[in-house]
Design an enzyme around this catalytic site. Structure first.
Site, PDB file in Angstrom:
ATOM      1  N   HIS A  35      70.238   0.121  63.053  1.00  0.00           N
ATOM      2  CA  HIS A  35      69.450  -0.198  64.250  1.00  0.00           C
ATOM      3  C   HIS A  35      69.153  -1.686  64.411  1.00  0.00           C
ATOM      4  O   HIS A  35      68.582  -2.087  65.405  1.00  0.00           O
ATOM      5  CB  HIS A  35      68.127   0.568  64.248  1.00  0.00           C
ATOM      6  CG  HIS A  35      67.121   0.038  63.249  1.00  0.00           C
ATOM      7  ND1 HIS A  35      67.280   0.169  61.907  1.00  0.00           N
ATOM      8  CD2 HIS A  35      65.972  -0.635  63.419  1.00  0.00           C
ATOM      9  CE1 HIS A  35      66.251  -0.386  61.274  1.00  0.00           C
ATOM     10  NE2 HIS A  35      65.441  -0.903  62.176  1.00  0.00           N
TER      11      HIS A  35
HETATM   12  N1  UDP Z   1      63.670   7.643  58.934  1.00  0.00           N
HETATM   13  C1  UDP Z   1      63.312   8.891  59.431  1.00  0.00           C
HETATM   14  N2  UDP Z   1      64.220   9.563  60.209  1.00  0.00           N
HETATM   15  C2  UDP Z   1      65.446   9.071  60.500  1.00  0.00           C
HETATM   16  C3  UDP Z   1      65.800   7.787  60.004  1.00  0.00           C
HETATM   17  C4  UDP Z   1      64.881   7.104  59.233  1.00  0.00           C
HETATM   18  O1  UDP Z   1      62.222   9.391  59.170  1.00  0.00           O
HETATM   19  O2  UDP Z   1      66.222   9.734  61.189  1.00  0.00           O
HETATM   20  C5  UDP Z   1      62.682   6.899  58.122  1.00  0.00           C
HETATM   21  C6  UDP Z   1      63.206   6.348  56.824  1.00  0.00           C
HETATM   22  O3  UDP Z   1      63.117   7.302  55.802  1.00  0.00           O
HETATM   23  C7  UDP Z   1      62.295   5.147  56.594  1.00  0.00           C
HETATM   24  C8  UDP Z   1      61.980   4.693  57.993  1.00  0.00           C
HETATM   25  O4  UDP Z   1      62.305   5.759  58.866  1.00  0.00           O
HETATM   26  O5  UDP Z   1      61.088   5.530  55.977  1.00  0.00           O
HETATM   27  C9  UDP Z   1      62.776   3.475  58.325  1.00  0.00           C
HETATM   28  O6  UDP Z   1      62.557   3.131  59.644  1.00  0.00           O
HETATM   29  P1  UDP Z   1      63.462   2.068  60.391  1.00  0.00           P
HETATM   30  O7  UDP Z   1      64.812   2.081  59.786  1.00  0.00           O
HETATM   31  O8  UDP Z   1      63.301   2.375  61.851  1.00  0.00           O
HETATM   32  O9  UDP Z   1      62.714   0.702  60.150  1.00  0.00           O
HETATM   33  P2  UDP Z   1      62.747  -0.397  58.988  1.00  0.00           P
HETATM   34  O10 UDP Z   1      62.464   0.289  57.691  1.00  0.00           O
HETATM   35  O11 UDP Z   1      64.065  -1.063  59.028  1.00  0.00           O
HETATM   36  O12 UDP Z   1      61.639  -1.319  59.361  1.00  0.00           O
END
Ligand code: UDP
Length: 387
Positions: A221
């Protein structure tokens, strides 16, 4: 070490906390996930302000249901629009909440526009600010998140650094040592609370025709990977060539890019899913042979689930897992090469990773943060009225 109950008692019995408690400001899926352990701990001693930065149903509603009930949950609905405009509107909306509902301390997590807005609104109210997940640095100034982290850390009265390296980063920027506490990352206890037991994980896999260690799980993403057709096509092609099924919960931002760039056919070899509820996603991650992701949180979760993760990023603010659970690669053929390395001996790697400790702590971060937040000095630097 104090128990969760002791700390909750200490925090909520403190007269200042009783007068207002903690206000947690958040606005995205990872913030909801990582602040949930604190909301659970504080109970009625806190209120949650959800800015609405992530307003897509698939990112918000499915995660919101897992947030412990809080009597005071404010939804601001100020997501969308240009970043500067969103920042301005969010500061203003959080400011209104802080004016109407007294808080003893404001807590923000991570590096989002919502976190920065919460930090600035707290500052405008002369309220003590706690930054959860402080001190992460990618040193990549092209990332808005990097600027947000630096700004929030320097505004914060208490920086809760997940690791010793994060503490070092803060000290190198002259953040005084007395403002820093090393806590671990709340993702550890968030994960332990949400991870379904083995029999339920098996059912999640069976429902999709998957078997343990027989598939890869990928998420994408970040703007650097999905906002231009070049890198996005390269990554999707690599995923499509892997010799195992690739489960791909499709982030709404990525879905829009795939449509805009006409790359739909590159999704055909993948098992494309809607973004998953947190427990279902963890079930898929725990049993995957390998993870491929540009997510920050998933890098941390890989170290708790003891799964290898190929991090598709040009920089990372989480170098702690490099060489153990994680390897960072650019968009392109390295994805396939690294995946092949992990896939050639899945059982052997599982056994080896099983005994490696996570650099993100032992699941007591929320308790440590709550204890430290309970003793942040209440400063008074001025009034919230414009000067
Ligand atoms: N996650 C979730 N469902 C999904 C994909 C990711 O619950 O289909 C969770 C994942 O386990 C992690 C979080 O979302 O805890 C990550 O979010 P994201 O990748 O949007 O943000 P980042 O961590 O890069 O800030």
């Amino acid at each position: 070490m104090s128990t969760t109950a002791d700390i909750r008692e200490a925090v909520t019995s403190c007269p200042e906390a009783a007068a207002g408690g903690a206000t947690l400001v958040c606005g995205t899926r990872p913030e909801l996930i990582k602040l949930a352990p604190l909301v659970r701990l504080f109970g009625d001693g806190c209120s949650v302000v959800y800015t609405g930065q992530h307003y897509d149903e698939s990112l918000y509603s499915r995660i919101r249901v897992d947030l412990p009930p809080s009597n005071r949950f404010h939804e601001l609905g100020v997501g969308g629009g240009r970043r500067g405009d969103q920042l301005g509107r969010t500061i203003s909306a959080v400011d209104e909440v802080l004016a109407a509902h007294r808080a003893r301390v404001v807590i923000v997590q991570g590096d989002t526009t919502s976190a920065l807005a919460g930090a600035l609104a707290a500052n405008a109210h002369s309220l003590p600010l706690v930054h959860v997940e402080a001190g992460l640095r990618s040193h990549d100034r092209a990332m808005p998140e990097e600027h947000n982290r630096v700004l929030i850390d320097h505004l914060a009265d208490l920086c809760c650094a997940p690791t010793g390296l994060n503490r070092e980063n803060l000290l190198a920027e002259n953040v005084p040592a007395e403002r820093i506490v090393v806590t671990g990352n709340t993702v550890v206890e968030a994960l332990h609370t949400a991870l379904p037991p083995a029999c339920e994980r098996e059912a999640v896999l069976a429902a999709r025709g998957l078997v343990r260690d027989g598939y890869a799980l990928a998420t994408l993403h970040r703007p650097e990977n999905v906002d231009d057709p070049g890198p996005l096509a390269l990554i999707l092609k690599e995923l499509g060539r892997l010799p195992v099924p690739v489960v791909f919960p499709l982030h709404p931002r990525t879905a829009k890019s795939v449509t805009r760039f006409g790359l739909g056919r590159l999704l055909e070899p993948l098992v494309v899913l809607e973004p998953q509820a947190y427990p279902a996603f963890l079930a898929l991650a725990a049993e995957a042979a390998v993870l491929v992701s540009d997510s920050g949180g998933i890098q941390e979760e890989a170290s708790v689930l003891k799964r290898p993760v190929i991090v598709v990023r040009r920089s990372t603010e989480r170098p702690e897992i490099a060489g153990t659970f994680g390897v960072r690669v650019p968009a392109g053929p390295r994805i396939g090469e690294e995946a092949a390395r992990w896939l050639e001996d899945v059982a052997g790697h599982r056994e080896r990773l099983r005994y490696l400790p996570s650099p993100y702590g032992d699941g007591t971060a929320a308790a440590r943060i709550a204890a430290a937040a309970g003793s942040v000095p209440v400063h008074r630097t001025g009034s919230a009225a414009a000067g």
